[in-house]
Structure formats: C-alpha cells, structure tokens
Design a protein around this motif. Structure first.
Motif, short mmCIF file in Angstrom:
data_model
loop_
_atom_site.label_atom_id
_atom_site.label_comp_id
_atom_site.label_asym_id
_atom_site.label_seq_id
_atom_site.Cartn_x
_atom_site.Cartn_y
_atom_site.Cartn_z
N HIS A 241 0.78 -1.23 0.00
CA HIS A 241 0.00 0.00 0.00
C HIS A 241 0.81 1.28 0.00
O HIS A 241 0.24 2.37 0.00
CB HIS A 241 -0.94 0.00 1.20
N HIS B 147 -3.26 -0.07 6.67
CA HIS B 147 -3.04 -1.44 6.17
C HIS B 147 -1.78 -2.09 6.73
O HIS B 147 -1.25 -3.01 6.12
CB HIS B 147 -2.98 -1.47 4.64
N ALA C 264 -2.11 -4.75 -4.70
CA ALA C 264 -2.61 -4.99 -3.34
C ALA C 264 -3.96 -5.70 -3.44
O ALA C 264 -4.81 -5.33 -4.25
CB ALA C 264 -2.76 -3.68 -2.60
#
Length: 133
Positions: A16, A55, A98
């Motif tokens: 991320h 994340h 991702a």
C-alpha cells in the motif's frame, strides 16, 4: 505460484505504499528472478520498524502480488531510496497489486507454496480487480 512471508509493517508498505525493495540477508535464488509471487504478512511485527500508514495491522494473510525483477547487494542502502537497508541484498519489486481483502494463510520461512484454497482466493480477487479496471 510461490509466496514470501514478510513481517509487518514491511508487507503493508509493499502492498500500500511505495516500498519496491525487499531487504534480505540472502541473495535471491536465480530461479525466482522475474517470478510473480504472493506477499504474505507474517504473524509477528518487526518491533524495530517505524512505518506509519494504513493497512499495516494485517497479520497471517496474503496482502499483495508482486514481480521480483532483480537482486543486488548494497553497502550503504542509498540505491533504493528510503526503503533500502545498508549491508543487505535488495530484491527489486514491480507490478504490485494490493489485494482488496487479505487472504488468511499460515506462512513459512523462505519461499513457500500456498495451499490451493489460498491461491484460488487470491486468483479470484485478481480476476475481480482486472474486471474493475
């Protein structure tokens, strides 16, 4: 497809953020150069790491798919921007995708082969991602 377990927050930074290098004490085996692999967030956090963002709190799950494009040794770590460590092998990563939803999985040391249900769950998300683009 093989997987590689990486402790958080590094796995999340690959998925991320702009982390496009994996620092390792061992040289990338030649057979994995150019390979597409899964990035698995390990069960434990790297306590010495200081990375902020979203994340980074997912554990024991596949979080991304990447291509390993090369490997080189770095004495000072400056070749790969702020993510490169000194006195380490730098594995360069591209084509990072991702996963919208982390896929739970038990990791292992080194490169490992995920269970068929894990691969199927990842492939389904990749297909959904491709359709959405």
């Amino acid at each position: 497809m093989k997987a590689l377990t990486i402790r958080q927050p590094w796995a999340g930074a690959i998925a991320h953020q702009a982390k496009r290098v994996e620092n390792r004490s061992w040289k990338l085996p030649a057979k994995h150069e150019g390979a597409r692999i899964l990035i698995h967030a390990g069960a434990q956090r790297d306590r010495d790491a200081v990375v902020y963002g979203d994340h980074l709190d997912v554990y024991s799950a596949v979080v991304a798919v990447v291509t390993i494009t090369g490997c080189h040794w770095s004495d000072d770590g400056t070749c790969c921007g702020p993510w490169g460590f000194e006195n380490a092998y730098h594995w360069t990563l591209t084509d990072v995708i991702a996963l919208p939803e982390p896929v739970p999985a038990k990791g292992a040391l080194g490169f490992w082969t995920p269970q068929p249900d894990v691969l199927a769950a990842v492939e389904a998300q990749l297909a959904d991602t491709a359709t959405a683009i």
